[in-house]
Motif scaffolding. Structure first.
Motif, PDB file in Angstrom:
ATOM      1  N   LYS A 286       0.817  -1.222   0.000  1.00 55.94           N
ATOM      2  CA  LYS A 286       0.000   0.000   0.000  1.00 55.94           C
ATOM      3  C   LYS A 286       0.849   1.269   0.000  1.00 55.94           C
ATOM      4  O   LYS A 286       0.404   2.333   0.448  1.00 55.94           O
ATOM      5  CB  LYS A 286      -0.983  -0.002   1.176  1.00 55.94           C
ATOM      6  CG  LYS A 286      -2.014  -1.125   1.081  1.00 55.94           C
ATOM      7  CD  LYS A 286      -3.067  -1.026   2.169  1.00 55.94           C
ATOM      8  CE  LYS A 286      -4.116  -2.135   2.003  1.00 55.94           C
ATOM      9  NZ  LYS A 286      -5.161  -2.066   3.039  1.00 55.94           N
ATOM     10  N   ASP A 287       2.068   1.135  -0.491  1.00 52.82           N
ATOM     11  CA  ASP A 287       2.923   2.306  -0.688  1.00 52.82           C
ATOM     12  C   ASP A 287       2.665   2.792  -2.121  1.00 52.82           C
ATOM     13  O   ASP A 287       3.456   2.550  -3.035  1.00 52.82           O
ATOM     14  CB  ASP A 287       4.393   1.921  -0.489  1.00 52.82           C
ATOM     15  CG  ASP A 287       5.316   3.140  -0.594  1.00 52.82           C
ATOM     16  OD1 ASP A 287       4.836   4.229  -0.967  1.00 52.82           O
ATOM     17  OD2 ASP A 287       6.523   2.990  -0.320  1.00 52.82           O
ATOM     18  N   TYR A 288       1.536   3.473  -2.319  1.00 53.79           N
ATOM     19  CA  TYR A 288       1.069   3.788  -3.673  1.00 53.79           C
ATOM     20  C   TYR A 288       2.003   4.746  -4.416  1.00 53.79           C
ATOM     21  O   TYR A 288       2.158   4.658  -5.636  1.00 53.79           O
ATOM     22  CB  TYR A 288      -0.331   4.391  -3.608  1.00 53.79           C
ATOM     23  CG  TYR A 288      -1.379   3.418  -3.107  1.00 53.79           C
ATOM     24  CD1 TYR A 288      -1.270   2.052  -3.362  1.00 53.79           C
ATOM     25  CD2 TYR A 288      -2.484   3.854  -2.365  1.00 53.79           C
ATOM     26  CE1 TYR A 288      -2.229   1.158  -2.904  1.00 53.79           C
ATOM     27  CE2 TYR A 288      -3.443   2.960  -1.904  1.00 53.79           C
ATOM     28  CZ  TYR A 288      -3.312   1.617  -2.176  1.00 53.79           C
ATOM     29  OH  TYR A 288      -4.252   0.742  -1.731  1.00 53.79           O
ATOM     30  N   LYS A 289       2.643   5.654  -3.697  1.00 56.57           N
ATOM     31  CA  LYS A 289       3.494   6.645  -4.366  1.00 56.57           C
ATOM     32  C   LYS A 289       4.687   5.962  -5.024  1.00 56.57           C
ATOM     33  O   LYS A 289       5.029   6.222  -6.173  1.00 56.57           O
ATOM     34  CB  LYS A 289       3.978   7.681  -3.339  1.00 56.57           C
ATOM     35  CG  LYS A 289       4.323   9.031  -3.951  1.00 56.57           C
ATOM     36  CD  LYS A 289       3.071   9.721  -4.477  1.00 56.57           C
ATOM     37  CE  LYS A 289       3.395  11.048  -5.126  1.00 56.57           C
ATOM     38  NZ  LYS A 289       2.210  11.653  -5.739  1.00 56.57           N
ATOM     39  N   TYR A 322      -4.843   4.811  -8.468  1.00 59.60           N
ATOM     40  CA  TYR A 322      -5.404   6.147  -8.686  1.00 59.60           C
ATOM     41  C   TYR A 322      -6.847   6.209  -8.190  1.00 59.60           C
ATOM     42  O   TYR A 322      -7.301   7.210  -7.636  1.00 59.60           O
ATOM     43  CB  TYR A 322      -5.352   6.507 -10.167  1.00 59.60           C
ATOM     44  CG  TYR A 322      -3.970   6.886 -10.654  1.00 59.60           C
ATOM     45  CD1 TYR A 322      -3.132   7.709  -9.907  1.00 59.60           C
ATOM     46  CD2 TYR A 322      -3.506   6.425 -11.882  1.00 59.60           C
ATOM     47  CE1 TYR A 322      -1.874   8.040 -10.355  1.00 59.60           C
ATOM     48  CE2 TYR A 322      -2.239   6.754 -12.347  1.00 59.60           C
ATOM     49  CZ  TYR A 322      -1.425   7.566 -11.574  1.00 59.60           C
ATOM     50  OH  TYR A 322      -0.183   7.897 -12.028  1.00 59.60           O
ATOM     51  N   LYS A 323      -7.569   5.126  -8.425  1.00 55.50           N
ATOM     52  CA  LYS A 323      -8.958   5.073  -7.965  1.00 55.50           C
ATOM     53  C   LYS A 323      -9.011   5.127  -6.435  1.00 55.50           C
ATOM     54  O   LYS A 323      -9.853   5.801  -5.857  1.00 55.50           O
ATOM     55  CB  LYS A 323      -9.617   3.800  -8.480  1.00 55.50           C
ATOM     56  CG  LYS A 323     -11.076   3.680  -8.104  1.00 55.50           C
ATOM     57  CD  LYS A 323     -11.634   2.366  -8.617  1.00 55.50           C
ATOM     58  CE  LYS A 323     -13.010   2.103  -8.056  1.00 55.50           C
ATOM     59  NZ  LYS A 323     -13.534   0.784  -8.422  1.00 55.50           N
ATOM     60  N   ALA A 324      -8.072   4.414  -5.796  1.00 56.63           N
ATOM     61  CA  ALA A 324      -8.027   4.415  -4.331  1.00 56.63           C
ATOM     62  C   ALA A 324      -7.718   5.812  -3.793  1.00 56.63           C
ATOM     63  O   ALA A 324      -8.156   6.175  -2.694  1.00 56.63           O
ATOM     64  CB  ALA A 324      -6.977   3.414  -3.843  1.00 56.63           C
ATOM     65  N   GLU A 325      -6.968   6.599  -4.576  1.00 52.50           N
ATOM     66  CA  GLU A 325      -6.633   7.962  -4.174  1.00 52.50           C
ATOM     67  C   GLU A 325      -7.647   8.982  -4.681  1.00 52.50           C
ATOM     68  O   GLU A 325      -7.454  10.189  -4.520  1.00 52.50           O
ATOM     69  CB  GLU A 325      -5.239   8.318  -4.714  1.00 52.50           C
ATOM     70  CG  GLU A 325      -4.126   7.474  -4.108  1.00 52.50           C
ATOM     71  CD  GLU A 325      -2.782   7.719  -4.786  1.00 52.50           C
ATOM     72  OE1 GLU A 325      -2.781   8.271  -5.911  1.00 52.50           O
ATOM     73  OE2 GLU A 325      -1.752   7.366  -4.200  1.00 52.50           O
ATOM     74  N   SER A 326      -8.719   8.514  -5.345  1.00 57.04           N
ATOM     75  CA  SER A 326      -9.760   9.378  -5.926  1.00 57.04           C
ATOM     76  C   SER A 326      -9.205  10.336  -6.976  1.00 57.04           C
ATOM     77  O   SER A 326      -9.742  11.404  -7.205  1.00 57.04           O
ATOM     78  CB  SER A 326     -10.479  10.173  -4.816  1.00 57.04           C
ATOM     79  OG  SER A 326     -11.124   9.295  -3.925  1.00 57.04           O
ATOM     80  N   ASN A 327      -8.132   9.918  -7.643  1.00 55.70           N
ATOM     81  CA  ASN A 327      -7.546  10.708  -8.739  1.00 55.70           C
ATOM     82  C   ASN A 327      -8.163  10.201 -10.039  1.00 55.70           C
ATOM     83  O   ASN A 327      -7.576   9.413 -10.772  1.00 55.70           O
ATOM     84  CB  ASN A 327      -6.018  10.535  -8.758  1.00 55.70           C
ATOM     85  CG  ASN A 327      -5.370  11.473  -9.765  1.00 55.70           C
ATOM     86  OD1 ASN A 327      -6.039  12.089 -10.598  1.00 55.70           O
ATOM     87  ND2 ASN A 327      -4.053  11.568  -9.706  1.00 55.70           N
TER      88      ASN A 327
END
Length: 576
Positions: A286-289, A322-327
């Motif tokens: 879960k380290d999305y960046k 991106y979806k998880a970050e609402s981007n």
């Protein structure tokens, strides 16, 4: 004849001292744009050279009257064409086998069978490919030819691995090692690659201790011969095992080490694999960046046949994070890449998955917009309510009415989506059932044909008084093949897709009955060979019929896939 393995391409660029150029030119020559141009130019020249060589071999083949020379030319053309256009390579492979039989050379016959098996492998006709590999293995049991047996065992093992029969695949890989003398660098490279395959196969069945044993042996041997490519592959497999067993730090160490090797060797496909693997690794944490930084290195590559799966999976991971970050804007861009690569893979299952993702994305986007509008209305209502108390009641009523209406609309849409998915699943199940039954009948007919051919051979060895009896058996076997198959197919297909022919006749009224029947076969995604077995028409005639059908369906000159077009024909009508 080589075992299946991703080829390694080397790009050689002759260098000139940079001092000989002006500063601007020097900067350009050192830039990534120059390297990209050089790669494209080399690929173009290589393709042109391949086509030119094929044309030369074909011209020589037409002029040749020598059987041995014809065999060599057909074999060489088979090897050249198989990887890119296996269907075009098939006639050359079959002709090479006939010529080997005329030359009465067992060695040439075995090699021709292996080449033909390779073609069928590329065509994904695995039963036929396995049959040819087994034929070579059984023929060489008494008088082994090590390199031919090695190839047969490895490639038949590859088929088992593709079909997820890992235990059988491992057994064949292990057997192949017996026929590989370790006295040359090439054979040591093959052995190291095969040990890596065995370790990777054990990994798939979660026998991690055995997997690490073989991978460590492969790594040791690869380092001994300095095979950097295989070292990176082994490290990658080891990293996956450590990741699956929860040893994340050790897994990361191996992934990074594999990437460093691929950077040094300028292995484009290997680098893409390493970036994908690291992106997947960080996504699992879960380290999305960090995951995004690696995955974008894959999706930023030019679309290429060897990279399609990596581009496809990397863009899917980007969409999820991106979806998880609402981007949503970035998610849509990632989804476009996913869709584009999916189309290139010609996978109907993946196409359905794309449609589901698009619908889900559109639903999320609309919901997000609706929530945003709702928040704006609430804020506006609150501001007006402070100054105009009388309007507060009206605005509140409108708000609740709108909200209830939106909820009813959402419930209705959700219900319609559930009904649609249920109908699609029902049709899909019936399609699978129909296809399975038709293929079963095809296999039965093929078996009858094989038995008939064997009876014909037996007939020649019997006395004349037995010819009539044997011929009667053959006639009885052949008499009812086609009517039974086509009648069964027609009744069941019309029952499942009752609107399909109606839609076809409405849009394309000039289709003949045989073309309508071909459309039905393609609707079920049957191959040319399977259609040939059903209709008793040669594969070449079916290919010609498909070309004519494309013209009548106004698909000539377009990139539209005929099978996907027919699969979506009645679906689009049902959704209107």
């Amino acid at each position: 004849m080589r075992s299946f393995k991703i080829s390694k391409f080397y790009l050689v660029i002759f260098t000139i001292p940079m001092k000989a150029f002006p500063a601007r030119i020097t900067r350009f020559l050192r830039s990534k744009h120059f390297l990209a141009l050089a790669v494209i130019l080399c690929a173009f020249l290589n393709t042109k050279a391949q086509i030119s060589k094929q044309d030369s071999l074909k011209a020589l083949l037409k002029q040749s009257n020598n059987i041995e020379e014809q065999y060599k030319l057909n074999s060489e053309l088979t090897r050249m064409i198989t990887r890119t256009k296996p269907a075009l390579a098939l006639p050359y492979a079959e002709e090479a086998l006939k010529l080997a039989s005329k030359l009465n050379s067992d060695s040439l016959i075995h090699k021709a069978n292996l080449n033909l098996a390779t073609v069928y492998f590329r065509l994904e006709n695995f039963p036929k490919s396995l049959q040819l590999y087994y034929s070579v293995i059984h023929s060489l049991e008494k008088n082994p030819i090590p390199d031919l047996l090695f190839t047969a065992y490895v490639n038949s093992g590859n088929i088992n691995i593709i079909q997820a029969d890992y235990k059988t695949g491992i057994a064949k890989y292990t057997k192949a090692l017996e026929y590989l003398p370790p006295n040359t660098k090439t054979n040591l490279e093959k052995k190291a690659g095969l040990l890596n395959n065995i370790g990777g196969s054990y990994k798939e069945i979660k026998a991690y201790d055995k997997a690490l044993k073989y991978l460590n042996e492969a790594l040791k041997l690869s380092k001994q011969i300095n095979d950097q490519s295989n070292i990176a592959n082994v490290l990658n497999n080891q990293g996956l095992i450590y990741q699956k067993t929860g040893k994340n730090e050790q897994a990361l160490k191996y992934f990074l080490e594999a990437m460093e090797i691929r950077k040094q060797t300028k292995d484009t496909l290997g680098l893409a694999t390493s970036n994908y693997r690291l992106g997947q690794y960080y996504y699992s944490l879960k380290d999305y960046k960090t995951a995004e930084s690696y995955l974008k290195k894959v999706t930023g590559l030019k679309k290429d046949a060897g990279l399609l799966n990596l581009l496809n999976q990397s863009s899917l991971y980007l969409y999820k994070l991106y979806k998880a970050e609402s981007n949503y804007e970035a998610a849509l861009a990632a989804l476009e890449i996913f869709k584009d690569t999916n189309d290139s893979l010609y996978s109907e299952a993946r196409t359905r998955k794309i449609a589901q993702l698009e619908m889900q994305f559109e639903f999320d986007r609309m919901q997000h917009e609706q929530e945003t509008r709702q928040r704006e209305k609430d804020l506006y209502s609150w501001m007006i309510g402070i100054s105009l108390a009388l309007l507060l009641v009206i605005i509140t009523l409108l708000y609740f009415l709108q909200k209830n209406k939106a909820r009813r609309s959402q419930l209705k849409q959700a219900h319609l989506q559930l009904e649609k998915k249920s109908l699609e699943k029902d049709i899909e199940l019936k399609d699978k059932e129909l296809t399975t039954q038709v293929l079963h009948l095809v296999q039965k007919n093929e078996l009858i044909n094989v038995i008939s051919e064997k009876l014909m051979d037996i007939k020649e060895t019997l006395g004349k008084e037995s010819h009539t009896a044997v011929q009667k058996v053959i006639t009885d076997l052949q008499s009812n093949l086609q009517p039974e198959l086509l009648n069964e197919f027609k009744l069941r297909f019309q029952h499942i897709h009752n609107d399909f022919f109606e839609k076809l006749n409405e849009q394309f009224p000039n289709l003949s009955p045989s073309e309508l029947r071909l459309c039905a076969f393609l609707k079920l995604n049957l191959t040319t060979k399977e259609i040939s077995a059903i209709t008793n028409i040669s594969p070449k005639s079916i290919e010609i019929a498909r070309t004519r059908l494309r013209k009548k369906l106004n698909l000539t000159g377009t990139d539209t896939n005929l099978v996907i077009f027919l699969a979506q024909l009645d679906q689009s009508s049902g959704s209107k």
